[in-house]
Write a protein that holds these residues in place. Sequence first.
Motif, PDB file in Angstrom:
ATOM      1  N   SER A 162       0.721  -1.369  -0.006  1.00 53.27           N
ATOM      2  CA  SER A 162      -0.149   0.038   0.019  1.00 53.27           C
ATOM      3  C   SER A 162       0.885   1.362  -0.133  1.00 53.27           C
ATOM      4  CB  SER A 162      -0.861   0.183   1.370  1.00 53.27           C
ATOM      5  OG  SER A 162      -0.054  -0.103   2.318  1.00 53.27           O
ATOM      6  N   THR A 163       1.847   1.208   0.500  1.00 56.59           N
ATOM      7  CA  THR A 163       2.801   2.416   0.908  1.00 56.59           C
ATOM      8  C   THR A 163       3.125   3.113  -0.795  1.00 56.59           C
ATOM      9  OG1 THR A 163       3.883   1.677   2.704  1.00 56.59           O
ATOM     10  CG2 THR A 163       5.040   3.610   1.559  1.00 56.59           C
ATOM     11  N   PRO A 164       3.324   2.352  -1.855  1.00 58.19           N
ATOM     12  CA  PRO A 164       3.719   3.069  -3.004  1.00 58.19           C
ATOM     13  C   PRO A 164       2.603   3.807  -3.675  1.00 58.19           C
ATOM     14  CG  PRO A 164       4.558   0.816  -3.008  1.00 58.19           C
ATOM     15  CD  PRO A 164       3.345   1.013  -1.826  1.00 58.19           C
ATOM     16  N   ASP A 195       5.062   1.009  12.728  1.00 60.01           N
ATOM     17  CA  ASP A 195       4.681  -0.585  12.676  1.00 60.01           C
ATOM     18  C   ASP A 195       5.958  -1.076  11.887  1.00 60.01           C
ATOM     19  OD1 ASP A 195       2.680  -1.555   9.688  1.00 60.01           O
ATOM     20  OD2 ASP A 195       3.545   0.588  10.309  1.00 60.01           O
ATOM     21  N   LYS A 196       6.790  -0.123  11.158  1.00 58.08           N
ATOM     22  CA  LYS A 196       7.877  -0.883  10.478  1.00 58.08           C
ATOM     23  C   LYS A 196       9.347  -0.340  11.195  1.00 58.08           C
ATOM     24  CE  LYS A 196       5.233  -1.855   7.163  1.00 58.08           C
ATOM     25  NZ  LYS A 196       5.282  -0.946   5.722  1.00 58.08           N
ATOM     26  N   ALA A 197       9.143   0.288  12.266  1.00 51.96           N
ATOM     27  CA  ALA A 197      10.343   0.886  12.880  1.00 51.96           C
ATOM     28  C   ALA A 197      11.325  -0.554  13.594  1.00 51.96           C
ATOM     29  CB  ALA A 197       9.948   1.572  14.155  1.00 51.96           C
ATOM     30  N   GLY A 232       8.309  -5.742  -8.678  1.00 51.37           N
ATOM     31  CA  GLY A 232       9.164  -6.804  -8.012  1.00 51.37           C
ATOM     32  C   GLY A 232       8.799  -8.112  -7.329  1.00 51.37           C
ATOM     33  N   ASP A 233       7.409  -8.157  -7.376  1.00 52.29           N
ATOM     34  CA  ASP A 233       6.534  -9.340  -6.951  1.00 52.29           C
ATOM     35  C   ASP A 233       5.072  -8.924  -7.072  1.00 52.29           C
ATOM     36  OD1 ASP A 233       6.438  -7.364  -4.795  1.00 52.29           O
ATOM     37  OD2 ASP A 233       5.525  -9.005  -3.719  1.00 52.29           O
ATOM     38  N   ASP A 234       4.348 -10.025  -7.220  1.00 49.92           N
ATOM     39  CA  ASP A 234       2.856  -9.674  -7.272  1.00 49.92           C
ATOM     40  C   ASP A 234       2.195 -11.086  -6.591  1.00 49.92           C
ATOM     41  OD1 ASP A 234       0.513  -8.263  -9.633  1.00 49.92           O
ATOM     42  OD2 ASP A 234       0.443  -8.946  -7.558  1.00 49.92           O
ATOM     43  N   THR A 257      10.927  -8.109   2.063  1.00 51.61           N
ATOM     44  CA  THR A 257      10.618  -7.432   1.037  1.00 51.61           C
ATOM     45  C   THR A 257      10.554  -8.041  -0.342  1.00 51.61           C
ATOM     46  OG1 THR A 257      11.860  -5.470  -0.021  1.00 51.61           O
ATOM     47  CG2 THR A 257      13.081  -7.476   0.252  1.00 51.61           C
ATOM     48  N   ALA A 258       9.874  -7.270  -1.171  1.00 47.63           N
ATOM     49  CA  ALA A 258       9.153  -7.979  -2.371  1.00 47.63           C
ATOM     50  C   ALA A 258       8.270  -9.203  -1.590  1.00 47.63           C
ATOM     51  CB  ALA A 258      10.147  -8.397  -3.646  1.00 47.63           C
ATOM     52  N   SER A 259       8.506 -10.467  -2.203  1.00 41.62           N
ATOM     53  CA  SER A 259       7.907 -11.465  -1.511  1.00 41.62           C
ATOM     54  C   SER A 259       8.866 -12.652  -1.289  1.00 41.62           C
ATOM     55  CB  SER A 259       6.987 -12.282  -2.584  1.00 41.62           C
ATOM     56  OG  SER A 259       5.689 -11.325  -2.586  1.00 41.62           O
TER      57      SER A 259
HETATM   58  C1  6PG Z   1       3.819  -6.977  -1.462  1.00 37.87           C
HETATM   59  C2  6PG Z   1       4.780  -6.064  -1.414  1.00 37.87           C
HETATM   60  C3  6PG Z   1       5.487  -6.321   0.004  1.00 37.87           C
HETATM   61  C4  6PG Z   1       5.254  -5.064   0.541  1.00 37.87           C
HETATM   62  C5  6PG Z   1       5.449  -4.760   1.978  1.00 37.87           C
HETATM   63  C6  6PG Z   1       5.129  -3.330   2.537  1.00 37.87           C
HETATM   64  O1  6PG Z   1       3.401  -7.676  -2.524  1.00 37.87           O
HETATM   65  O2  6PG Z   1       2.955  -7.000  -0.405  1.00 37.87           O
HETATM   66  O3  6PG Z   1       5.854  -6.431  -2.403  1.00 37.87           O
HETATM   67  O4  6PG Z   1       6.770  -6.581  -0.131  1.00 37.87           O
HETATM   68  O5  6PG Z   1       6.191  -3.959  -0.152  1.00 37.87           O
HETATM   69  O6  6PG Z   1       4.832  -5.828   2.517  1.00 37.87           O
HETATM   70  O7  6PG Z   1       3.478  -3.341   2.330  1.00 37.87           O
HETATM   71  P1  6PG Z   1       2.896  -1.982   2.817  1.00 37.87           P
HETATM   72  O8  6PG Z   1       3.516  -1.123   1.921  1.00 37.87           O
HETATM   73  O9  6PG Z   1       1.645  -2.284   2.405  1.00 37.87           O
HETATM   74  O10 6PG Z   1       3.293  -1.779   4.256  1.00 37.87           O
END
Ligand code: 6PG
Length: 235
Positions: A36-38, A190-192, A60-62, A137-139
Motif C-alpha cells: 500500500s505504501t507506493p 509499525d515498520k520501526a 518486484g513481485d505480485d 521485501t518483495a515476496s
Molecule cells: C507485497 C509487497 C511487499 C510490501 C511490503 C510492505 O506484495 O505485499 O511487495 O513486499 O512492499 O509488505 O507493504 P505495505 O507498503 O503495504 O506496508
Amino acid sequence: MSARAITVVDDVAGAAAERIAAAVRDGGHIALSGGSTPRAAHERVAREELDWSHTQLWFGDDRAVGPQHEHSNYLMVRRSLLDRIRGAQPEVHRIKGELGHDAAAADYERELKTAWGAEGLPRMDLLLLGLGPDAHTASLFGGDDALGERERLAVAVVNPGMAPLVSRVTLTLPVLNAAREVVFLISGEDKAEAVARAFGDAPDPSAPASLIRPDPGNLLVLLDASAASLMGNGA
Ligand code: 6PG
C-alpha cells in the motif's frame, strides 16, 4: 562503488515520486513495489507531465492472482498510476498470476530474459521496494527457499510469511541486487523494528531486506521519522 543512503523525510510519497519521475525522464526499466505504501507516490507522479513511452514497467513481485483481484499489485498500480497517466503509456510487464504461481514465474522469467537477452542478469534502472513489519521485501520472506535462489530470475512463493496469504511470484535476490538504483519506501511506526533489523550493520537472512545490497548499484532508503524511530544514530 555502490552508495547507501538512509534518508528520513517528512514526505515519503513526494520524495519517491521525484525518483520515479527522474527515472521516467531517463527512460528505461522501472520495477514497482506492491503493498500500500507506493500508492500515494504513484498518484503524485501520475500528475506530472512526463513522457512514459520510453519506460518499461516491471513488478518486484505480485500475488498469484488475476489482474482484477483485490490482492493484485498490478491492480493497485493500474488504479494509482496507469489509469492516471496522461498521454503515452509505458510498456507494462505484468506477472500473470492467473496462470498459477509456477507458470506465472516461468512466464515472467521468459519475459525478463527476452528483454535483457544475452546481457545476463536483468538490471532495473530503478527498483522500488517496500518493507514488511517482519523485514520481508518483495515476496522474499525469512526461511523461505526463494530467498536462497541464485540461479532463477523469478520464482513462486507458495506460503508467504504474511498476509495476504496467497501464493506469490517474486524477483530473486540476484535480480534485486543487480538494479542500478534501489529505493525503499517505508512509513509508519509499525515498520520501526523491521527498519532496525533491515538496515543495521550485518545482513541477516531472517530479515530479507537486510540482504538487499546492490553492487555496483546504489541503495536509498526513504523513510519517515516514525519508521526510523528505532534506528541507531546513523539515520
Ligand atoms: C507485497 C509487497 C511487499 C510490501 C511490503 C510492505 O506484495 O505485499 O511487495 O513486499 O512492499 O509488505 O507493504 P505495505 O507498503 O503495504 O506496508
